[in-house]
Design a protein around this motif. Structure first.
Motif, PDB file in Angstrom:
ATOM      1  N   ARG A 211       0.850  -1.210   0.000  1.00  0.00           N
ATOM      2  CA  ARG A 211       0.000   0.000   0.000  1.00  0.00           C
ATOM      3  C   ARG A 211       0.873   1.243   0.000  1.00  0.00           C
ATOM      4  NH1 ARG A 211      -5.105  -1.615   2.744  1.00  0.00           N
ATOM      5  NH2 ARG A 211      -5.710   0.550   2.843  1.00  0.00           N
ATOM      6  N   THR A 212       1.830   1.276   0.925  1.00  0.00           N
ATOM      7  CA  THR A 212       2.698   2.449   1.058  1.00  0.00           C
ATOM      8  C   THR A 212       3.539   2.630  -0.200  1.00  0.00           C
ATOM      9  OG1 THR A 212       2.905   1.659   3.314  1.00  0.00           O
ATOM     10  CG2 THR A 212       4.276   3.519   2.720  1.00  0.00           C
ATOM     11  N   TRP A 213       4.041   1.518  -0.703  1.00  0.00           N
ATOM     12  CA  TRP A 213       4.914   1.552  -1.876  1.00  0.00           C
ATOM     13  C   TRP A 213       4.178   2.144  -3.079  1.00  0.00           C
ATOM     14  CZ3 TRP A 213       5.378  -1.862  -6.355  1.00  0.00           C
ATOM     15  CH2 TRP A 213       6.633  -1.847  -6.953  1.00  0.00           C
ATOM     16  N   ILE A 214       2.949   1.656  -3.323  1.00  0.00           N
ATOM     17  CA  ILE A 214       2.170   2.156  -4.468  1.00  0.00           C
ATOM     18  C   ILE A 214       1.836   3.630  -4.268  1.00  0.00           C
ATOM     19  CG2 ILE A 214      -0.073   1.958  -5.665  1.00  0.00           C
ATOM     20  CD1 ILE A 214       1.791  -0.282  -6.379  1.00  0.00           C
ATOM     21  N   LYS A 215       1.471   3.969  -3.032  1.00  0.00           N
ATOM     22  CA  LYS A 215       1.127   5.360  -2.740  1.00  0.00           C
ATOM     23  C   LYS A 215       2.309   6.278  -3.065  1.00  0.00           C
ATOM     24  CE  LYS A 215      -0.785   7.347   1.222  1.00  0.00           C
ATOM     25  NZ  LYS A 215      -1.154   7.184   2.615  1.00  0.00           N
ATOM     26  N   ASP A 216       3.491   5.884  -2.608  1.00  0.00           N
ATOM     27  CA  ASP A 216       4.687   6.713  -2.826  1.00  0.00           C
ATOM     28  C   ASP A 216       5.018   6.829  -4.315  1.00  0.00           C
ATOM     29  OD1 ASP A 216       4.813   6.915  -0.133  1.00  0.00           O
ATOM     30  OD2 ASP A 216       6.538   5.569   0.127  1.00  0.00           O
ATOM     31  N   VAL A 217       4.916   5.703  -5.034  1.00  0.00           N
ATOM     32  CA  VAL A 217       5.270   5.747  -6.459  1.00  0.00           C
ATOM     33  C   VAL A 217       4.267   6.629  -7.207  1.00  0.00           C
ATOM     34  CG1 VAL A 217       5.636   4.397  -8.563  1.00  0.00           C
ATOM     35  CG2 VAL A 217       6.335   3.451  -6.367  1.00  0.00           C
ATOM     36  N   CYS A 218       2.972   6.448  -6.918  1.00  0.00           N
ATOM     37  CA  CYS A 218       1.947   7.242  -7.622  1.00  0.00           C
ATOM     38  C   CYS A 218       2.121   8.731  -7.327  1.00  0.00           C
ATOM     39  CB  CYS A 218       0.537   6.801  -7.228  1.00  0.00           C
ATOM     40  SG  CYS A 218       0.141   5.167  -7.864  1.00  0.00           S
ATOM     41  N   ALA A 219       2.426   9.044  -6.066  1.00  0.00           N
ATOM     42  CA  ALA A 219       2.570  10.459  -5.688  1.00  0.00           C
ATOM     43  C   ALA A 219       3.710  11.117  -6.470  1.00  0.00           C
ATOM     44  CB  ALA A 219       2.822  10.572  -4.191  1.00  0.00           C
ATOM     45  N   ALA A 220       4.688  10.309  -6.876  1.00  0.00           N
ATOM     46  CA  ALA A 220       5.862  10.880  -7.547  1.00  0.00           C
ATOM     47  C   ALA A 220       5.617  11.160  -9.026  1.00  0.00           C
ATOM     48  CB  ALA A 220       7.036   9.913  -7.398  1.00  0.00           C
ATOM     49  N   ILE A 221       4.611  10.509  -9.617  1.00  0.00           N
ATOM     50  CA  ILE A 221       4.418  10.634 -11.075  1.00  0.00           C
ATOM     51  C   ILE A 221       3.518  11.840 -11.380  1.00  0.00           C
ATOM     52  CG2 ILE A 221       3.573   9.487 -13.163  1.00  0.00           C
ATOM     53  CD1 ILE A 221       4.120   6.793 -11.752  1.00  0.00           C
ATOM     54  N   ASP A 222       4.107  12.887 -11.971  1.00  0.00           N
ATOM     55  CA  ASP A 222       3.313  14.055 -12.379  1.00  0.00           C
ATOM     56  C   ASP A 222       2.480  13.717 -13.607  1.00  0.00           C
ATOM     57  OD1 ASP A 222       4.328  15.704 -10.485  1.00  0.00           O
ATOM     58  OD2 ASP A 222       5.966  16.453 -11.740  1.00  0.00           O
ATOM     59  N   ARG A 223       3.168  13.040 -14.528  1.00  0.00           N
ATOM     60  CA  ARG A 223       2.515  12.690 -15.784  1.00  0.00           C
ATOM     61  C   ARG A 223       3.175  11.414 -16.276  1.00  0.00           C
ATOM     62  NH1 ARG A 223       3.045  15.247 -21.540  1.00  0.00           N
ATOM     63  NH2 ARG A 223       1.197  14.315 -22.459  1.00  0.00           N
ATOM     64  N   GLY A 224       2.396  10.378 -16.517  1.00  0.00           N
ATOM     65  CA  GLY A 224       3.040   9.172 -17.019  1.00  0.00           C
ATOM     66  C   GLY A 224       2.303   7.893 -16.685  1.00  0.00           C
ATOM     67  N   LEU A 225       3.056   6.809 -16.768  1.00  0.00           N
ATOM     68  CA  LEU A 225       2.494   5.461 -16.661  1.00  0.00           C
ATOM     69  C   LEU A 225       3.271   4.660 -15.631  1.00  0.00           C
ATOM     70  CD1 LEU A 225       0.998   2.864 -17.937  1.00  0.00           C
ATOM     71  CD2 LEU A 225       3.035   2.692 -19.386  1.00  0.00           C
ATOM     72  N   LEU A 226       2.543   3.896 -14.827  1.00  0.00           N
ATOM     73  CA  LEU A 226       3.164   2.900 -13.942  1.00  0.00           C
ATOM     74  C   LEU A 226       2.692   1.532 -14.425  1.00  0.00           C
ATOM     75  CD1 LEU A 226       4.468   1.736 -11.344  1.00  0.00           C
ATOM     76  CD2 LEU A 226       2.471   2.516 -10.072  1.00  0.00           C
ATOM     77  N   LEU A 227       3.638   0.690 -14.829  1.00  0.00           N
ATOM     78  CA  LEU A 227       3.291  -0.635 -15.348  1.00  0.00           C
ATOM     79  C   LEU A 227       3.817  -1.683 -14.373  1.00  0.00           C
ATOM     80  CD1 LEU A 227       2.009  -2.026 -17.859  1.00  0.00           C
ATOM     81  CD2 LEU A 227       4.318  -2.188 -18.809  1.00  0.00           C
ATOM     82  N   ILE A 228       2.881  -2.385 -13.745  1.00  0.00           N
ATOM     83  CA  ILE A 228       3.278  -3.391 -12.749  1.00  0.00           C
ATOM     84  C   ILE A 228       2.970  -4.771 -13.311  1.00  0.00           C
ATOM     85  CG2 ILE A 228       2.761  -4.284 -10.444  1.00  0.00           C
ATOM     86  CD1 ILE A 228       2.259  -1.543  -9.537  1.00  0.00           C
ATOM     87  N   SER A 229       3.963  -5.646 -13.307  1.00  0.00           N
ATOM     88  CA  SER A 229       3.718  -7.008 -13.783  1.00  0.00           C
ATOM     89  C   SER A 229       4.148  -7.976 -12.683  1.00  0.00           C
ATOM     90  CB  SER A 229       4.493  -7.265 -15.080  1.00  0.00           C
ATOM     91  OG  SER A 229       5.764  -6.657 -15.046  1.00  0.00           O
ATOM     92  N   ASP A 230       3.291  -8.931 -12.418  1.00  0.00           N
ATOM     93  CA  ASP A 230       3.576  -9.845 -11.304  1.00  0.00           C
ATOM     94  C   ASP A 230       2.580 -10.999 -11.259  1.00  0.00           C
ATOM     95  OD1 ASP A 230       4.893 -10.653  -8.901  1.00  0.00           O
ATOM     96  OD2 ASP A 230       5.330  -8.543  -8.558  1.00  0.00           O
ATOM     97  N   TYR A 231       2.917 -11.977 -10.407  1.00  0.00           N
ATOM     98  CA  TYR A 231       1.957 -13.026 -10.114  1.00  0.00           C
ATOM     99  C   TYR A 231       0.851 -12.410  -9.273  1.00  0.00           C
ATOM    100  CZ  TYR A 231       5.244 -16.473 -11.752  1.00  0.00           C
ATOM    101  OH  TYR A 231       6.077 -17.215 -12.558  1.00  0.00           O
ATOM    102  N   GLY A 232      -0.398 -12.592  -9.665  1.00  0.00           N
ATOM    103  CA  GLY A 232      -1.444 -11.999  -8.849  1.00  0.00           C
ATOM    104  C   GLY A 232      -2.811 -12.163  -9.467  1.00  0.00           C
ATOM    105  N   VAL A 233      -3.802 -11.754  -8.701  1.00  0.00           N
ATOM    106  CA  VAL A 233      -5.209 -11.923  -9.087  1.00  0.00           C
ATOM    107  C   VAL A 233      -6.005 -10.729  -8.544  1.00  0.00           C
ATOM    108  CG1 VAL A 233      -5.213 -14.470  -9.171  1.00  0.00           C
ATOM    109  CG2 VAL A 233      -5.569 -13.331  -6.997  1.00  0.00           C
ATOM    110  N   SER A 234      -7.287 -10.697  -8.867  1.00  0.00           N
ATOM    111  CA  SER A 234      -8.167  -9.666  -8.311  1.00  0.00           C
ATOM    112  C   SER A 234      -8.482 -10.009  -6.842  1.00  0.00           C
ATOM    113  CB  SER A 234      -9.466  -9.618  -9.090  1.00  0.00           C
ATOM    114  OG  SER A 234     -10.204 -10.798  -8.811  1.00  0.00           O
ATOM    115  N   ARG A 235      -8.996  -9.032  -6.107  1.00  0.00           N
ATOM    116  CA  ARG A 235      -9.309  -9.246  -4.684  1.00  0.00           C
ATOM    117  C   ARG A 235     -10.289 -10.399  -4.467  1.00  0.00           C
ATOM    118  NH1 ARG A 235      -9.657  -4.812  -0.162  1.00  0.00           N
ATOM    119  NH2 ARG A 235      -7.454  -5.274  -0.395  1.00  0.00           N
ATOM    120  N   ARG A 236     -11.290 -10.499  -5.322  1.00  0.00           N
ATOM    121  CA  ARG A 236     -12.298 -11.552  -5.160  1.00  0.00           C
ATOM    122  C   ARG A 236     -11.648 -12.935  -5.269  1.00  0.00           C
ATOM    123  NH1 ARG A 236     -17.271 -11.322  -4.082  1.00  0.00           N
ATOM    124  NH2 ARG A 236     -17.300  -9.049  -4.107  1.00  0.00           N
ATOM    125  N   GLU A 237     -10.708 -13.073  -6.198  1.00  0.00           N
ATOM    126  CA  GLU A 237     -10.006 -14.364  -6.327  1.00  0.00           C
ATOM    127  C   GLU A 237      -9.016 -14.564  -5.180  1.00  0.00           C
ATOM    128  OE1 GLU A 237      -8.872 -15.053 -10.802  1.00  0.00           O
ATOM    129  OE2 GLU A 237      -9.094 -12.905 -10.422  1.00  0.00           O
TER     130      GLU A 237
END
Ligand SMILES: C[S@@+](CC[C@H](N)C(=O)[O-])C[C@H]1O[C@@H](n2cnc3c(N)ncnc32)[C@H](O)[C@@H]1O
Length: 391
Positions: free
Chosen positions: A239-265
């Motif tokens: 949570r903190t990590w994503i918050k910090d990265v998003c706060a730093a981006i004025d304009r642009g894209l964050l592309l995250i790739s990983d093993y994972g699923v939606s919350r329901r899954e």
């Protein structure tokens, strides 16, 4: 510590076993006569200065290591990622690329090579790598493989305060320590690690407020209570990590790739033992308490959590899809155009890489891409297929 006879895992070599004993001693000192949260255990086992898995000098990546990541399997992965980043960089005009957790440097090499082919090289390619040992390995690799582009690459010690550009993070989110919890009747219990008879052992204690709140929020999102005995994880660090990265981006894209699923899954009733995975000598298993410091500990990503944290930070989900779709619709076809012209050895090699990257039983389905944007259009591939509605 359990012996390998009990676990069925291969025997570590003598140096690795000695190193693990040092890490175990460090953990025992932190634990003392009480216990530490699993998140702290994972943090120390992976990142304790001079000792942790990612910080000390073990091999980690590749067939002789503990696991193989997609950019390590093939440069096709970085080829497609860069093909998708290129129009975003073009639209930003002068944006940087920031790679978080660059591992062996394989992804940076293939991204930079492809961006050079497309004539959309960024002025600067920044890398934020918390492991000094990996940073050195990356530097050596770039000097050997990318001498003409080395001067664009720069290591940074923390996320910059504000910038325009694209951020890539491949298999980093799953390396961020997680809290583990168990539901006892209606109570949330925190998984902690103690020492019993010289071995690390699980103990469960009433959860601190931040963890109980996080579990109650999950239940509210699901619209039902998690059942008695249910065990899973929550990544408060993510949570903190994503918050910090998003706060730093004025304009642009964050592309995250990983093993994972939606919350329901992630929190499905049948998924009642969580998503922790350990990797040792290319074998995956479920016991994070053995061989500290010489095995990788990971937890799959709750991508709905990432999307909601990004939305709180004012970023928009531009797409979410499986690795198979991202690669197949995002640029693999370009490689296949002259496939039949390639030497037979290269055809065989490419076919095997494509299978590993895209087959559902390999990385194709379990591995996902999530794109988050601010004031730019996202990568074109998400216009072809997108599963963002699942988040
Ligand atoms: C599983 S490896 C993946 C490496 C590489 N991205 C790849 O795909 O091969 C995880 C990487 O993330 C780094 N890392 C972990 N936590 C990090 C953080 N908070 N910030 C930056 N890097 C981090 C590790 O040191 C390591 O390089």
């Amino acid at each position: 510590m359990k012996s390998t006879l009990e676990t069925g895992l291969p025997e570590p070599d003598a140096d690795s076993a000695r190193h693990s004993l040092r890490v175990a001693e460090h953990l025992r000192q932190r634990i003392g006569t009480g216990s530490i949260s699993f998140a702290e255990f994972m943090q120390e086992a992976l990142y304790a200065p001079g000792l942790g898995y990612y910080v000390a000098g073990n091999r980690k990546f590749g067939v002789d290591g503990d696991f193989v990541t997609a950019p390590e399997i093939s440069d096709l992965f970085g080829f497609v990622v860069a093909t998708q980043l290129s129009p975003v960089l073009q639209s930003i005009k002068g944006g940087i690329v920031l790679e978080l957790g660059a591992g062996s440097g394989a992804l940076a090499v293939s991204i930079l090579r492809r961006l050079a082919e497309l004539d959309t090289l960024p002025e600067r390619y920044h890398i934020l790598e918390i492991s000094p040992e990996l940073r050195q390995r990356q530097d050596d690799r770039f000097t050997a493989e990318l001498p003409e582009l080395c001067e664009r690459i720069e290591w940074i010690a923390e996320i910059p305060t504000s910038f325009s550009g694209v951020v890539v993070a491949n298999e980093v989110a799953d390396a961020i320590p997680v809290e583990r919890f168990r539901i006892d009747n209606d109570n949330v219990m925190q998984a902690r690690v103690s020492v019993q008879d010289e071995r690390f052992a699980w103990v469960y204690e009433p959860a601190p407020a931040f963890l109980t709140d996080a579990v109650r929020k999950i239940e509210a999102d699901l619209g039902s209570q998690l059942p008695h005995g249910y065990v899973s994880e929550v990544s408060t660090g993510l949570r903190t990590w994503i918050k910090d990265v998003c706060a730093a981006i004025d304009r642009g894209l964050l592309l995250i790739s990983d093993y994972g699923v939606s919350r329901r899954e992630y929190y499905a009733p049948e998924r009642n033992d969580g998503w922790l995975r350990c990797h040792f000598r290319n074998r995956a298993h479920n016991d994070p308490l053995i061989w500290p410091g010489i095995q990788d500990l990971t937890a799959w990503v709750d991508f709905s959590l990432v999307a909601s944290m990004a939305a709180e930070g004012g970023m928009t989900v531009t797409g979410f899809d499986s690795q198979a779709n991202f690669l197949m619709h995002g640029g693999l076809a370009m490689v296949m155009v002259d496939f039949s012209e390639l030497p037979i050895e290269r055809q065989v090699e490419l076919s095997s890489h494509i299978k590993l990257l895209t087959l559902p039983g390999e990385m194709g389905e379990n591995f996902k891409f999530l794109g988050l944007c601010r004031q730019v259009d996202g990568p074109p591939v998400f216009e072809v297929t997108d599963r963002a509605h699942l988040l």
